[in-house]
Design a protein around this motif. Structure first.
Motif, PDB file in Angstrom:
ATOM      1  N   ARG A   7      -4.432  11.679   0.705  1.00 23.29           N
ATOM      2  CA  ARG A   7      -4.115  10.259   0.596  1.00 23.29           C
ATOM      3  C   ARG A   7      -4.967   9.686  -0.535  1.00 23.29           C
ATOM      4  O   ARG A   7      -6.189   9.818  -0.539  1.00 23.29           O
ATOM      5  CB  ARG A   7      -4.425   9.530   1.897  1.00 23.29           C
ATOM      6  CG  ARG A   7      -4.219   8.028   1.768  1.00 23.29           C
ATOM      7  CD  ARG A   7      -4.409   7.250   3.042  1.00 23.29           C
ATOM      8  NE  ARG A   7      -5.588   7.651   3.774  1.00 23.29           N
ATOM      9  CZ  ARG A   7      -5.693   7.573   5.096  1.00 23.29           C
ATOM     10  NH1 ARG A   7      -4.691   7.134   5.806  1.00 23.29           N
ATOM     11  NH2 ARG A   7      -6.800   7.952   5.687  1.00 23.29           N
ATOM     12  N   THR A  46       3.653   4.518   2.465  1.00 24.33           N
ATOM     13  CA  THR A  46       3.303   4.576   1.051  1.00 24.33           C
ATOM     14  C   THR A  46       3.489   3.185   0.434  1.00 24.33           C
ATOM     15  O   THR A  46       4.487   2.526   0.685  1.00 24.33           O
ATOM     16  CB  THR A  46       4.219   5.584   0.332  1.00 24.33           C
ATOM     17  OG1 THR A  46       4.018   6.861   0.915  1.00 24.33           O
ATOM     18  CG2 THR A  46       3.926   5.642  -1.150  1.00 24.33           C
ATOM     19  N   ARG A  48       3.383   1.233  -3.357  1.00 21.63           N
ATOM     20  CA  ARG A  48       3.346   1.458  -4.798  1.00 21.63           C
ATOM     21  C   ARG A  48       3.217   0.127  -5.530  1.00 21.63           C
ATOM     22  O   ARG A  48       4.063  -0.740  -5.399  1.00 21.63           O
ATOM     23  CB  ARG A  48       4.621   2.145  -5.265  1.00 21.63           C
ATOM     24  CG  ARG A  48       4.812   3.503  -4.667  1.00 21.63           C
ATOM     25  CD  ARG A  48       6.184   4.044  -5.084  1.00 21.63           C
ATOM     26  NE  ARG A  48       6.542   5.153  -4.227  1.00 21.63           N
ATOM     27  CZ  ARG A  48       6.551   6.409  -4.620  1.00 21.63           C
ATOM     28  NH1 ARG A  48       6.261   6.703  -5.856  1.00 21.63           N
ATOM     29  NH2 ARG A  48       6.880   7.357  -3.789  1.00 21.63           N
ATOM     30  N   ASN A  55      -2.413   0.572  -4.616  1.00 25.07           N
ATOM     31  CA  ASN A  55      -1.542   1.736  -4.459  1.00 25.07           C
ATOM     32  C   ASN A  55      -2.041   2.561  -3.292  1.00 25.07           C
ATOM     33  O   ASN A  55      -3.246   2.704  -3.095  1.00 25.07           O
ATOM     34  CB  ASN A  55      -1.587   2.658  -5.687  1.00 25.07           C
ATOM     35  CG  ASN A  55      -0.773   2.134  -6.826  1.00 25.07           C
ATOM     36  OD1 ASN A  55       0.310   1.630  -6.637  1.00 25.07           O
ATOM     37  ND2 ASN A  55      -1.317   2.263  -8.021  1.00 25.07           N
ATOM     38  N   LYS A  56      -1.123   3.132  -2.539  1.00 18.34           N
ATOM     39  CA  LYS A  56      -1.460   4.147  -1.538  1.00 18.34           C
ATOM     40  C   LYS A  56      -0.374   5.204  -1.624  1.00 18.34           C
ATOM     41  O   LYS A  56       0.790   4.926  -1.390  1.00 18.34           O
ATOM     42  CB  LYS A  56      -1.512   3.570  -0.138  1.00 18.34           C
ATOM     43  CG  LYS A  56      -1.919   4.630   0.891  1.00 18.34           C
ATOM     44  CD  LYS A  56      -1.948   4.081   2.283  1.00 18.34           C
ATOM     45  CE  LYS A  56      -3.176   3.235   2.439  1.00 18.34           C
ATOM     46  NZ  LYS A  56      -3.419   2.865   3.831  1.00 18.34           N
ATOM     47  N   ARG A  57      -0.766   6.403  -2.007  1.00 23.46           N
ATOM     48  CA  ARG A  57       0.191   7.498  -2.182  1.00 23.46           C
ATOM     49  C   ARG A  57      -0.290   8.725  -1.438  1.00 23.46           C
ATOM     50  O   ARG A  57      -1.487   8.931  -1.259  1.00 23.46           O
ATOM     51  CB  ARG A  57       0.369   7.818  -3.659  1.00 23.46           C
ATOM     52  CG  ARG A  57       0.947   6.652  -4.415  1.00 23.46           C
ATOM     53  CD  ARG A  57       1.066   6.935  -5.871  1.00 23.46           C
ATOM     54  NE  ARG A  57       1.527   5.736  -6.556  1.00 23.46           N
ATOM     55  CZ  ARG A  57       2.451   5.737  -7.474  1.00 23.46           C
ATOM     56  NH1 ARG A  57       3.003   6.845  -7.850  1.00 23.46           N
ATOM     57  NH2 ARG A  57       2.808   4.613  -8.045  1.00 23.46           N
ATOM     58  N   TYR A  58       0.663   9.549  -1.041  1.00 22.43           N
ATOM     59  CA  TYR A  58       0.364  10.782  -0.319  1.00 22.43           C
ATOM     60  C   TYR A  58       0.898  11.969  -1.106  1.00 22.43           C
ATOM     61  O   TYR A  58       1.962  11.896  -1.721  1.00 22.43           O
ATOM     62  CB  TYR A  58       1.022  10.768   1.065  1.00 22.43           C
ATOM     63  CG  TYR A  58       0.417   9.763   1.998  1.00 22.43           C
ATOM     64  CD1 TYR A  58      -0.701  10.090   2.749  1.00 22.43           C
ATOM     65  CD2 TYR A  58       0.942   8.485   2.120  1.00 22.43           C
ATOM     66  CE1 TYR A  58      -1.268   9.176   3.605  1.00 22.43           C
ATOM     67  CE2 TYR A  58       0.388   7.562   2.975  1.00 22.43           C
ATOM     68  CZ  TYR A  58      -0.716   7.915   3.714  1.00 22.43           C
ATOM     69  OH  TYR A  58      -1.284   7.013   4.563  1.00 22.43           O
ATOM     70  N   TYR A  59       0.145  13.062  -1.068  1.00 21.77           N
ATOM     71  CA  TYR A  59       0.534  14.292  -1.753  1.00 21.77           C
ATOM     72  C   TYR A  59       0.436  15.455  -0.784  1.00 21.77           C
ATOM     73  O   TYR A  59      -0.536  15.572  -0.036  1.00 21.77           O
ATOM     74  CB  TYR A  59      -0.377  14.550  -2.957  1.00 21.77           C
ATOM     75  CG  TYR A  59      -0.259  13.475  -4.006  1.00 21.77           C
ATOM     76  CD1 TYR A  59       0.670  13.577  -5.021  1.00 21.77           C
ATOM     77  CD2 TYR A  59      -1.073  12.354  -3.975  1.00 21.77           C
ATOM     78  CE1 TYR A  59       0.781  12.596  -5.984  1.00 21.77           C
ATOM     79  CE2 TYR A  59      -0.963  11.362  -4.927  1.00 21.77           C
ATOM     80  CZ  TYR A  59      -0.031  11.490  -5.922  1.00 21.77           C
ATOM     81  OH  TYR A  59       0.091  10.508  -6.870  1.00 21.77           O
ATOM     82  N   GLU A  77       4.275  14.823  -4.548  1.00 22.05           N
ATOM     83  CA  GLU A  77       4.114  13.509  -3.939  1.00 22.05           C
ATOM     84  C   GLU A  77       5.166  13.327  -2.861  1.00 22.05           C
ATOM     85  O   GLU A  77       6.326  13.689  -3.038  1.00 22.05           O
ATOM     86  CB  GLU A  77       4.251  12.409  -4.984  1.00 22.05           C
ATOM     87  CG  GLU A  77       4.019  11.033  -4.415  1.00 22.05           C
ATOM     88  CD  GLU A  77       4.084   9.947  -5.458  1.00 22.05           C
ATOM     89  OE1 GLU A  77       4.002   8.773  -5.063  1.00 22.05           O
ATOM     90  OE2 GLU A  77       4.217  10.261  -6.647  1.00 22.05           O
ATOM     91  N   THR A  79       6.779  10.502   0.155  1.00 21.02           N
ATOM     92  CA  THR A  79       6.879   9.098   0.510  1.00 21.02           C
ATOM     93  C   THR A  79       6.990   8.991   2.016  1.00 21.02           C
ATOM     94  O   THR A  79       7.824   9.651   2.630  1.00 21.02           O
ATOM     95  CB  THR A  79       8.112   8.453  -0.146  1.00 21.02           C
ATOM     96  OG1 THR A  79       7.987   8.608  -1.561  1.00 21.02           O
ATOM     97  CG2 THR A  79       8.221   6.988   0.205  1.00 21.02           C
TER      98      THR A  79
END
Length: 86
Positions: A7, A46, A48, A55-59, A77, A79
């Motif tokens: 995260r 998520t 963007r 921003n909060k992104r997950y990989y 990535e 969502t």
């Protein structure tokens, strides 16, 4: 094989931007991965570019280890969203 979810959060405008990453490592068995993934206590939706300040992104990270010890990496990535229940 190693699976993990990362995260990444960033807040603020560019000269004063703050970044934070949290890595959740999961065991290599798919059953345990799916169980951990379905218990979404540590996952939130998520986000963007909220007002270009958040921003909060997950990989999803995958590491494959061969018998002769070379490692192969893949990062994608993902969502995450919530479905509204009526």
């Amino acid at each position: 094989m190693e699976l993990s979810i990362t995260r990444r959060e960033s807040t603020g405008a560019l000269p004063n931007q703050y970044n934070e990453s949290e890595r959740i490592t999961l065991n290599s068995q798919a059953k345990q991965f799916l169980y951990a993934y379905s218990s979404v206590a540590f996952l939130t939706p998520t986000f963007r570019d909220v007002n270009k300040k958040f921003n909060k992104r997950y990989y999803l990270n995958l590491v494959l280890i061969d018998k002769e010890n070379p490692r192969y990496f893949k990062q994608q990535e993902i969502t995450i969203f919530r479905i509204l229940e009526n």
